[in-house]
Design a protein around this motif. Structure first.
Motif, PDB file in Angstrom:
ATOM      1  N   LEU A 141      49.937  21.209 -10.791  1.00 51.58           N
ATOM      2  CA  LEU A 141      49.937  20.158 -11.387  1.00 51.58           C
ATOM      3  C   LEU A 141      49.299  21.058 -12.945  1.00 51.58           C
ATOM      4  O   LEU A 141      49.228  22.528 -13.108  1.00 51.58           O
ATOM      5  N   ARG A 142      49.703  20.220 -13.643  1.00 53.33           N
ATOM      6  CA  ARG A 142      49.269  21.143 -15.005  1.00 53.33           C
ATOM      7  C   ARG A 142      48.489  19.616 -15.743  1.00 53.33           C
ATOM      8  O   ARG A 142      48.553  18.391 -16.245  1.00 53.33           O
ATOM      9  N   PHE A 143      47.272  20.864 -17.032  1.00 54.73           N
ATOM     10  CA  PHE A 143      46.394  19.906 -17.035  1.00 54.73           C
ATOM     11  C   PHE A 143      46.155  20.638 -18.525  1.00 54.73           C
ATOM     12  O   PHE A 143      46.029  21.668 -18.713  1.00 54.73           O
ATOM     13  N   PRO A 144      46.224  19.784 -19.591  1.00 54.85           N
ATOM     14  CA  PRO A 144      46.163  20.536 -20.950  1.00 54.85           C
ATOM     15  C   PRO A 144      44.164  20.971 -20.688  1.00 54.85           C
ATOM     16  O   PRO A 144      43.184  20.395 -20.313  1.00 54.85           O
ATOM     17  N   ALA A 145      43.847  21.879 -21.922  1.00 56.31           N
ATOM     18  CA  ALA A 145      42.489  22.590 -21.766  1.00 56.31           C
ATOM     19  C   ALA A 145      41.666  21.683 -22.073  1.00 56.31           C
ATOM     20  O   ALA A 145      40.587  21.601 -21.817  1.00 56.31           O
ATOM     21  N   TRP A 146      41.856  20.704 -23.184  1.00 57.79           N
ATOM     22  CA  TRP A 146      40.807  19.545 -23.716  1.00 57.79           C
ATOM     23  C   TRP A 146      40.277  18.243 -22.774  1.00 57.79           C
ATOM     24  O   TRP A 146      39.608  18.089 -22.564  1.00 57.79           O
ATOM     25  N   LEU A 147      42.013  18.202 -21.949  1.00 60.69           N
ATOM     26  CA  LEU A 147      41.614  17.495 -20.997  1.00 60.69           C
ATOM     27  C   LEU A 147      40.408  18.059 -19.961  1.00 60.69           C
ATOM     28  O   LEU A 147      39.809  16.836 -18.766  1.00 60.69           O
ATOM     29  N   VAL A 148      40.496  19.067 -19.322  1.00 59.64           N
ATOM     30  CA  VAL A 148      39.555  20.038 -18.379  1.00 59.64           C
ATOM     31  C   VAL A 148      37.647  19.811 -19.119  1.00 59.64           C
ATOM     32  O   VAL A 148      37.074  19.117 -18.275  1.00 59.64           O
ATOM     33  N   ARG A 149      37.495  19.744 -20.253  1.00 56.51           N
ATOM     34  CA  ARG A 149      36.750  19.881 -21.031  1.00 56.51           C
ATOM     35  C   ARG A 149      36.107  18.394 -21.447  1.00 56.51           C
ATOM     36  O   ARG A 149      35.390  17.864 -20.753  1.00 56.51           O
ATOM     37  N   ALA A 150      37.139  17.679 -21.731  1.00 57.48           N
ATOM     38  CA  ALA A 150      36.833  16.009 -22.014  1.00 57.48           C
ATOM     39  C   ALA A 150      36.440  14.855 -20.810  1.00 57.48           C
ATOM     40  O   ALA A 150      36.184  14.119 -20.445  1.00 57.48           O
ATOM     41  N   ARG A 151      37.715  15.281 -19.851  1.00 58.26           N
ATOM     42  CA  ARG A 151      37.253  14.915 -18.558  1.00 58.26           C
ATOM     43  C   ARG A 151      37.729  15.010 -17.699  1.00 58.26           C
ATOM     44  O   ARG A 151      38.196  14.635 -17.071  1.00 58.26           O
ATOM     45  N   PRO A 152      36.532  15.724 -17.107  1.00 62.63           N
ATOM     46  CA  PRO A 152      36.373  16.223 -15.348  1.00 62.63           C
ATOM     47  C   PRO A 152      36.750  15.673 -14.994  1.00 62.63           C
ATOM     48  O   PRO A 152      37.097  15.977 -13.641  1.00 62.63           O
ATOM     49  N   ASP A 153      35.833  14.340 -14.045  1.00 67.99           N
ATOM     50  CA  ASP A 153      36.114  13.401 -13.026  1.00 67.99           C
ATOM     51  C   ASP A 153      37.231  13.250 -13.203  1.00 67.99           C
ATOM     52  O   ASP A 153      37.463  12.901 -12.012  1.00 67.99           O
ATOM     53  N   GLU A 154      38.067  12.640 -14.057  1.00 70.61           N
ATOM     54  CA  GLU A 154      39.184  12.575 -13.757  1.00 70.61           C
ATOM     55  C   GLU A 154      40.176  13.917 -12.995  1.00 70.61           C
ATOM     56  O   GLU A 154      41.491  13.037 -12.286  1.00 70.61           O
ATOM     57  N   VAL A 155      40.451  15.077 -14.086  1.00 69.40           N
ATOM     58  CA  VAL A 155      40.852  16.481 -13.584  1.00 69.40           C
ATOM     59  C   VAL A 155      40.801  16.005 -11.815  1.00 69.40           C
ATOM     60  O   VAL A 155      41.481  17.067 -11.343  1.00 69.40           O
ATOM     61  N   ALA A 156      39.189  16.291 -12.368  1.00 67.13           N
ATOM     62  CA  ALA A 156      38.762  16.777 -10.351  1.00 67.13           C
ATOM     63  C   ALA A 156      39.664  15.709  -9.297  1.00 67.13           C
ATOM     64  O   ALA A 156      40.088  16.286  -8.366  1.00 67.13           O
ATOM     65  N   ASP A 157      39.501  14.445  -9.517  1.00 65.60           N
ATOM     66  CA  ASP A 157      40.173  13.512  -8.802  1.00 65.60           C
ATOM     67  C   ASP A 157      41.519  13.594  -8.427  1.00 65.60           C
ATOM     68  O   ASP A 157      42.139  13.854  -7.218  1.00 65.60           O
ATOM     69  N   THR A 158      42.396  14.248  -9.330  1.00 66.86           N
ATOM     70  CA  THR A 158      43.176  14.231  -9.290  1.00 66.86           C
ATOM     71  C   THR A 158      43.597  15.709  -8.042  1.00 66.86           C
ATOM     72  O   THR A 158      44.635  15.917  -7.824  1.00 66.86           O
ATOM     73  N   VAL A 159      42.928  17.092  -8.229  1.00 70.74           N
ATOM     74  CA  VAL A 159      43.292  17.335  -8.335  1.00 70.74           C
ATOM     75  C   VAL A 159      42.989  18.179  -6.158  1.00 70.74           C
ATOM     76  O   VAL A 159      43.252  17.792  -5.258  1.00 70.74           O
ATOM     77  N   ARG A 160      41.409  16.716  -5.914  1.00 67.50           N
ATOM     78  CA  ARG A 160      41.312  16.574  -4.886  1.00 67.50           C
ATOM     79  C   ARG A 160      42.432  15.935  -4.110  1.00 67.50           C
ATOM     80  O   ARG A 160      42.796  15.850  -2.884  1.00 67.50           O
ATOM     81  N   ARG A 161      43.356  14.359  -4.299  1.00 66.82           N
ATOM     82  CA  ARG A 161      44.298  13.767  -3.851  1.00 66.82           C
ATOM     83  C   ARG A 161      45.093  14.670  -3.765  1.00 66.82           C
ATOM     84  O   ARG A 161      45.716  14.919  -2.714  1.00 66.82           O
ATOM     85  N   ALA A 162      45.614  15.924  -4.614  1.00 64.71           N
ATOM     86  CA  ALA A 162      46.642  16.969  -4.153  1.00 64.71           C
ATOM     87  C   ALA A 162      46.780  17.710  -2.789  1.00 64.71           C
ATOM     88  O   ALA A 162      46.757  17.710  -2.041  1.00 64.71           O
ATOM     89  N   LEU A 163      45.019  17.672  -2.899  1.00 63.33           N
ATOM     90  CA  LEU A 163      45.002  19.181  -2.687  1.00 63.33           C
ATOM     91  C   LEU A 163      44.677  18.528  -0.361  1.00 63.33           C
ATOM     92  O   LEU A 163      45.073  18.640   0.583  1.00 63.33           O
ATOM     93  N   VAL A 164      43.718  16.589  -0.457  1.00 60.12           N
ATOM     94  CA  VAL A 164      44.205  15.612   0.597  1.00 60.12           C
ATOM     95  C   VAL A 164      45.292  15.874   0.911  1.00 60.12           C
ATOM     96  O   VAL A 164      46.187  15.727   2.267  1.00 60.12           O
ATOM     97  N   ALA A 165      46.581  15.301  -0.238  1.00 59.44           N
ATOM     98  CA  ALA A 165      47.717  15.317   0.988  1.00 59.44           C
ATOM     99  C   ALA A 165      48.926  16.465   1.163  1.00 59.44           C
ATOM    100  O   ALA A 165      49.556  16.290   1.393  1.00 59.44           O
ATOM    101  N   ALA A 166      47.996  17.737   1.188  1.00 62.90           N
ATOM    102  CA  ALA A 166      48.643  18.621   1.348  1.00 62.90           C
ATOM    103  C   ALA A 166      47.828  19.249   2.359  1.00 62.90           C
ATOM    104  O   ALA A 166      48.743  20.615   2.805  1.00 62.90           O
ATOM    105  N   GLY A 167      46.884  18.822   3.429  1.00 62.85           N
ATOM    106  CA  GLY A 167      46.219  18.949   3.900  1.00 62.85           C
ATOM    107  C   GLY A 167      44.980  19.289   4.312  1.00 62.85           C
ATOM    108  O   GLY A 167      44.808  19.810   5.130  1.00 62.85           O
TER     109      GLY A 167
END
Length: 264
Positions: free
Chosen positions: A225-251
């Motif tokens: 997963l790739r995120f621009p640094a500004w998105l991590v700071r400006a939209r943390p909930d969106e980033v966290a949701d994407t990471v969560r879904r990737a981890l769930v998909a991976a088991g």
């Protein structure tokens, strides 16, 4: 020894400069860096006793801070007198205008190999009333764990807040071409990796290199997963949701149920 009249005459003629009250430059050029430091020492001492003095335009302003704790171990054996890099960074983080600036100062010092996290910790341990002490302590722990940039520190904070599993930071890898790589965040158990991209990744050459690297990751079987640094700071909930879904998909099995994006 020159008389007061002769000194004033040299100042009026432009041969000498009056830097501030009680300090003269026996010349008319710009101050060197060492000269600026030497002027700052008596100027700061005078400011601590009275009011802050204005300094010449070619010299940074002097802002006085007071401390009641300054052990010998926090002083350099240098002239002019100064604190160690570790003490200077902890002080700067405490005096910073905001949280991001405070964390950036500490991260930059370690990233540039000016200081080690354990040196910062040793300083903080003897400063029980340091401003932002808790924040500085957490930031030092994050840096010691591998976060070397503010964007990575923001990402760590995001993972803790959203109860995501702890990731390995700055994980060492060798890519398909045999080059050494360090992953920003990697969950080895689920083979999920996250890269936090700074502004330089927008450069065309860097963008092409990033694509090749991403292809290497995918062909090895990992998810990236790739995120621009500004998105991590400006939209943390969106980033966290994407990471969560990737981890769930991976088991990974989360401790709290996944929330559908449409739900409120």
């Amino acid at each position: 020894m020159l008389s007061e009249a002769r000194v004033r005459g040299r100042i009026r003629s432009g041969r000498w400069r009056s830097i501030c009250r009680g300090i003269l430059l026996a010349g008319n050029g710009r101050l060197t860096r060492d000269q600026q430091l030497w002027v700052a020492v008596p100027a700061a001492r005078r400011a601590a006793r009275t009011t802050l003095r204005r300094l010449p335009i070619d010299m940074p302003a002097v802002l006085v801070h007071r401390t009641t704790v300054l052990p010998e171990a926090h002083l350099q054996r240098a002239r002019p007198p100064r604190t160690t890099t570790a003490r200077a960074l902890v002080d700067a983080a405490g005096w910073a205008a905001g949280v991001d600036e405070a964390q950036s100062v500490l991260a930059a010092g370690c990233q540039q190999r000016r200081v080690l996290p354990e040196e910062l910790r040793a300083v903080l341990d003897v400063l029980p009333r340091a401003p932002r002490r808790r924040l500085i302590g957490q930031t030092i722990s994050d840096i010691a764990g591998g976060a070397q940039a503010l964007s990575e520190i923001d990402f760590l904070r995001l993972c803790r807040r959203h109860r995501l599993p702890a990731a390995d930071l700055q994980e060492h890898r060798v890519d398909a071409a045999g080059r050494n790589r360090w992953l920003d965040a990697y969950w080895r158990e689920w083979r999920v990796q996250v890269e936090i991209d700074g502004a330089h990744h927008m450069d065309a050459k860097q963008w092409a290199a990033d694509m090749r690297r991403q292809n290497d990751v995918w062909t090895s079987g990992d998810r990236i997963l790739r995120f621009p640094a500004w998105l991590v700071r400006a939209r943390p909930d969106e980033v966290a949701d994407t990471v969560r879904r990737a981890l769930v998909a991976a088991g990974w099995t989360p401790t709290v149920p996944l929330r559908h994006p449409a739900q409120k």
